[in-house]
Design a protein around this motif. Structure first.
Motif, PDB file in Angstrom:
ATOM      1  N   TRP A  30      56.560  45.201   3.363  1.00  0.00           N
ATOM      2  CA  TRP A  30      57.583  44.913   2.356  1.00  0.00           C
ATOM      3  C   TRP A  30      58.154  43.510   2.543  1.00  0.00           C
ATOM      4  O   TRP A  30      58.458  42.809   1.567  1.00  0.00           O
ATOM      5  CB  TRP A  30      58.706  45.949   2.412  1.00  0.00           C
ATOM      6  N   GLN A  31      58.302  43.077   3.788  1.00  0.00           N
ATOM      7  CA  GLN A  31      58.785  41.721   4.045  1.00  0.00           C
ATOM      8  C   GLN A  31      57.799  40.697   3.510  1.00  0.00           C
ATOM      9  O   GLN A  31      58.198  39.676   2.927  1.00  0.00           O
ATOM     10  CB  GLN A  31      59.014  41.520   5.543  1.00  0.00           C
ATOM     11  N   GLN A  32      56.511  40.947   3.680  1.00  0.00           N
ATOM     12  CA  GLN A  32      55.499  40.039   3.135  1.00  0.00           C
ATOM     13  C   GLN A  32      55.550  40.013   1.611  1.00  0.00           C
ATOM     14  O   GLN A  32      55.453  38.952   0.992  1.00  0.00           O
ATOM     15  CB  GLN A  32      54.100  40.465   3.590  1.00  0.00           C
ATOM     16  N   VAL A  33      55.683  41.193   1.014  1.00  0.00           N
ATOM     17  CA  VAL A  33      55.755  41.270  -0.445  1.00  0.00           C
ATOM     18  C   VAL A  33      56.950  40.469  -0.958  1.00  0.00           C
ATOM     19  O   VAL A  33      56.865  39.762  -1.969  1.00  0.00           O
ATOM     20  CB  VAL A  33      55.851  42.739  -0.907  1.00  0.00           C
ATOM     21  N   ALA A  34      58.075  40.553  -0.246  1.00  0.00           N
ATOM     22  CA  ALA A  34      59.287  39.851  -0.670  1.00  0.00           C
ATOM     23  C   ALA A  34      59.156  38.344  -0.547  1.00  0.00           C
ATOM     24  O   ALA A  34      59.733  37.597  -1.352  1.00  0.00           O
ATOM     25  CB  ALA A  34      60.480  40.337   0.155  1.00  0.00           C
ATOM     26  N   THR A  35      58.410  37.873   0.434  1.00  0.00           N
ATOM     27  CA  THR A  35      58.329  36.428   0.667  1.00  0.00           C
ATOM     28  C   THR A  35      57.135  35.769  -0.010  1.00  0.00           C
ATOM     29  O   THR A  35      57.226  34.616  -0.446  1.00  0.00           O
ATOM     30  CB  THR A  35      58.257  36.117   2.170  1.00  0.00           C
ATOM     31  N   ALA A  36      56.016  36.497  -0.129  1.00  0.00           N
ATOM     32  CA  ALA A  36      54.809  35.863  -0.659  1.00  0.00           C
ATOM     33  C   ALA A  36      54.128  36.649  -1.773  1.00  0.00           C
ATOM     34  O   ALA A  36      53.152  36.171  -2.353  1.00  0.00           O
ATOM     35  CB  ALA A  36      53.806  35.634   0.484  1.00  0.00           C
ATOM     36  N   GLY A  37      54.625  37.841  -2.079  1.00  0.00           N
ATOM     37  CA  GLY A  37      54.004  38.648  -3.115  1.00  0.00           C
ATOM     38  C   GLY A  37      52.931  39.574  -2.565  1.00  0.00           C
ATOM     39  O   GLY A  37      52.356  39.313  -1.507  1.00  0.00           O
ATOM     40  N   ALA A  38      52.659  40.640  -3.302  1.00  0.00           N
ATOM     41  CA  ALA A  38      51.704  41.644  -2.834  1.00  0.00           C
ATOM     42  C   ALA A  38      50.293  41.093  -2.729  1.00  0.00           C
ATOM     43  O   ALA A  38      49.502  41.541  -1.900  1.00  0.00           O
ATOM     44  CB  ALA A  38      51.730  42.854  -3.766  1.00  0.00           C
ATOM     45  N   SER A  39      49.948  40.114  -3.566  1.00  0.00           N
ATOM     46  CA  SER A  39      48.591  39.577  -3.529  1.00  0.00           C
ATOM     47  C   SER A  39      48.297  38.855  -2.221  1.00  0.00           C
ATOM     48  O   SER A  39      47.133  38.664  -1.857  1.00  0.00           O
ATOM     49  CB  SER A  39      48.368  38.620  -4.710  1.00  0.00           C
ATOM     50  N   ALA A  40      49.359  38.434  -1.499  1.00  0.00           N
ATOM     51  CA  ALA A  40      49.177  37.728  -0.235  1.00  0.00           C
ATOM     52  C   ALA A  40      49.291  38.663   0.975  1.00  0.00           C
ATOM     53  O   ALA A  40      49.289  38.197   2.115  1.00  0.00           O
ATOM     54  CB  ALA A  40      50.205  36.608  -0.111  1.00  0.00           C
ATOM     55  N   LEU A  41      49.373  39.957   0.719  1.00  0.00           N
ATOM     56  CA  LEU A  41      49.533  40.912   1.813  1.00  0.00           C
ATOM     57  C   LEU A  41      48.340  40.825   2.770  1.00  0.00           C
ATOM     58  O   LEU A  41      47.186  40.841   2.352  1.00  0.00           O
ATOM     59  CB  LEU A  41      49.632  42.330   1.246  1.00  0.00           C
ATOM     60  N   SER A  42      48.636  40.722   4.049  1.00  0.00           N
ATOM     61  CA  SER A  42      47.594  40.551   5.055  1.00  0.00           C
ATOM     62  C   SER A  42      47.834  41.493   6.222  1.00  0.00           C
ATOM     63  O   SER A  42      48.860  41.402   6.899  1.00  0.00           O
ATOM     64  CB  SER A  42      47.566  39.100   5.555  1.00  0.00           C
ATOM     65  N   LEU A  43      46.885  42.396   6.461  1.00  0.00           N
ATOM     66  CA  LEU A  43      47.007  43.313   7.585  1.00  0.00           C
ATOM     67  C   LEU A  43      46.903  42.565   8.907  1.00  0.00           C
ATOM     68  O   LEU A  43      47.573  42.922   9.878  1.00  0.00           O
ATOM     69  CB  LEU A  43      45.938  44.405   7.512  1.00  0.00           C
ATOM     70  N   ASN A  44      46.072  41.539   8.957  1.00  0.00           N
ATOM     71  CA  ASN A  44      45.946  40.770  10.194  1.00  0.00           C
ATOM     72  C   ASN A  44      47.243  40.060  10.539  1.00  0.00           C
ATOM     73  O   ASN A  44      47.625  39.974  11.716  1.00  0.00           O
ATOM     74  CB  ASN A  44      44.806  39.761  10.082  1.00  0.00           C
ATOM     75  N   ALA A  45      47.946  39.546   9.512  1.00  0.00           N
ATOM     76  CA  ALA A  45      49.227  38.882   9.757  1.00  0.00           C
ATOM     77  C   ALA A  45      50.256  39.885  10.270  1.00  0.00           C
ATOM     78  O   ALA A  45      51.054  39.571  11.160  1.00  0.00           O
ATOM     79  CB  ALA A  45      49.723  38.204   8.485  1.00  0.00           C
ATOM     80  N   ILE A  46      50.241  41.087   9.713  1.00  0.00           N
ATOM     81  CA  ILE A  46      51.161  42.127  10.175  1.00  0.00           C
ATOM     82  C   ILE A  46      50.834  42.510  11.611  1.00  0.00           C
ATOM     83  O   ILE A  46      51.730  42.669  12.453  1.00  0.00           O
ATOM     84  CB  ILE A  46      51.080  43.361   9.254  1.00  0.00           C
ATOM     85  N   ALA A  47      49.548  42.656  11.912  1.00  0.00           N
ATOM     86  CA  ALA A  47      49.138  43.003  13.276  1.00  0.00           C
ATOM     87  C   ALA A  47      49.631  41.953  14.271  1.00  0.00           C
ATOM     88  O   ALA A  47      50.116  42.291  15.364  1.00  0.00           O
ATOM     89  CB  ALA A  47      47.617  43.132  13.343  1.00  0.00           C
ATOM     90  N   LYS A  48      49.525  40.693  13.892  1.00  0.00           N
ATOM     91  CA  LYS A  48      49.964  39.609  14.776  1.00  0.00           C
ATOM     92  C   LYS A  48      51.463  39.701  15.040  1.00  0.00           C
ATOM     93  O   LYS A  48      51.924  39.540  16.171  1.00  0.00           O
ATOM     94  CB  LYS A  48      49.607  38.263  14.166  1.00  0.00           C
ATOM     95  N   ARG A  49      52.247  39.971  14.000  1.00  0.00           N
ATOM     96  CA  ARG A  49      53.694  40.088  14.154  1.00  0.00           C
ATOM     97  C   ARG A  49      54.067  41.277  15.027  1.00  0.00           C
ATOM     98  O   ARG A  49      55.097  41.258  15.709  1.00  0.00           O
ATOM     99  CB  ARG A  49      54.368  40.214  12.788  1.00  0.00           C
ATOM    100  N   MET A  50      53.247  42.307  15.017  1.00  0.00           N
ATOM    101  CA  MET A  50      53.540  43.512  15.785  1.00  0.00           C
ATOM    102  C   MET A  50      52.917  43.467  17.185  1.00  0.00           C
ATOM    103  O   MET A  50      53.072  44.416  17.959  1.00  0.00           O
ATOM    104  CB  MET A  50      53.041  44.749  15.034  1.00  0.00           C
ATOM    105  N   GLY A  51      52.209  42.383  17.480  1.00  0.00           N
ATOM    106  CA  GLY A  51      51.580  42.272  18.790  1.00  0.00           C
ATOM    107  C   GLY A  51      50.388  43.193  18.949  1.00  0.00           C
ATOM    108  O   GLY A  51      50.075  43.634  20.061  1.00  0.00           O
TER     109      GLY A  51
END
Length: 220
Positions: A30-51
């Motif tokens: 949801w944070q990604q959707v708010a900042t960059a939109g759903a089309s930019a959603l990236s599971l790898n970016a989320i994984a990186k943020r979560m370690g």
């Protein structure tokens, strides 16, 4: 009915941990959707943020589309529950309209995920339709009640009598179907334009336009 607390107690530690991780993934999404939109959603970016590693995260959501589907369902459920709770108080069509607007303004990115520009390459599965049908049912109930209170129901286009698939079996008469479609398209049109910023600089409060459309659809 099993209470939520009882269900949670019955879950194994592994199941509870999995649910917690999935909830955290959705929060980052949801944070990604708010900042960059759903089309930019990236599971790898989320994984990186979560370690986490990318492959580890894919054990919780098999693909980007799988995650987007969860977000879409969550948004639809939230709106369906919000409108249902309002209707349960005996609120009329006008109150439902303002509830819809309040819900949209509370979290514009959530609203735009389901009613804005479609996410490129994403196709919602059939079970998403079942969640959204609950929203239309509440609206059709309110439109049927609103027309029942009028001395003369407005005429409805003939094509609505034979094209009711979108109403998911609701017994609303054609006039109520017409009112529901007008409500849905006109009010969503105003909301979508407002949340996308298209009224900026036009010199009027979009809330006034929303109310004017509502006055036309559901006179006081």
């Amino acid at each position: 009915m099993v209470k939520k607390e009882e269900r949670a107690a019955a879950e194994s530690p592994r199941e509870r941990y999995r649910a917690q991780v999935r909830a955290e993934i959705k929060e980052h999404a949801w944070q990604q959707v708010a900042t960059a939109g759903a089309s930019a959603l990236s599971l790898n970016a989320i994984a990186k943020r979560m370690g986490m590693s990318g492959p580890a995260l894919y054990r919780y959501y098999a693909s980007r589309d799988d995650l987007i589907t969860e977000l879409v369902k969550e948004a639809y459920r939230s709106l369906a529950d919000t409108l249902h709770d309002t209707a349960a108080t005996g609120a009329d069509l006008r109150a439902l309209a303002h509830t819809l607007r309040d819900w949209a303004l509370e979290d514009p990115h959530r609203y735009l995920l389901v009613y804005g520009t479609p996410v490129p390459g994403y196709h919602a599965p059939d079970d998403v339709t079942g969640v959204s049908d609950a929203i239309m049912k509440t609206l059709l109930d309110a439109c049927t009640a609103a027309l029942a209170a009028r001395p003369v129901a407005p005429p409805a286009p003939g094509f609505l009598a034979g094209h009711r698939e979108w109403a998911a079996g609701h017994p609303a008469p054609p006039a109520a179907l017409r009112l529901a479609l007008a409500f849905w398209t006109r009010l969503h049109g105003v909301l979508s334009l407002e949340l996308a910023g298209h009224f900026a600089g036009m010199g009027f409060d979009p809330a006034l336009l929303f109310t004017a459309e509502l006055d036309d659809l559901a006179p006081r």
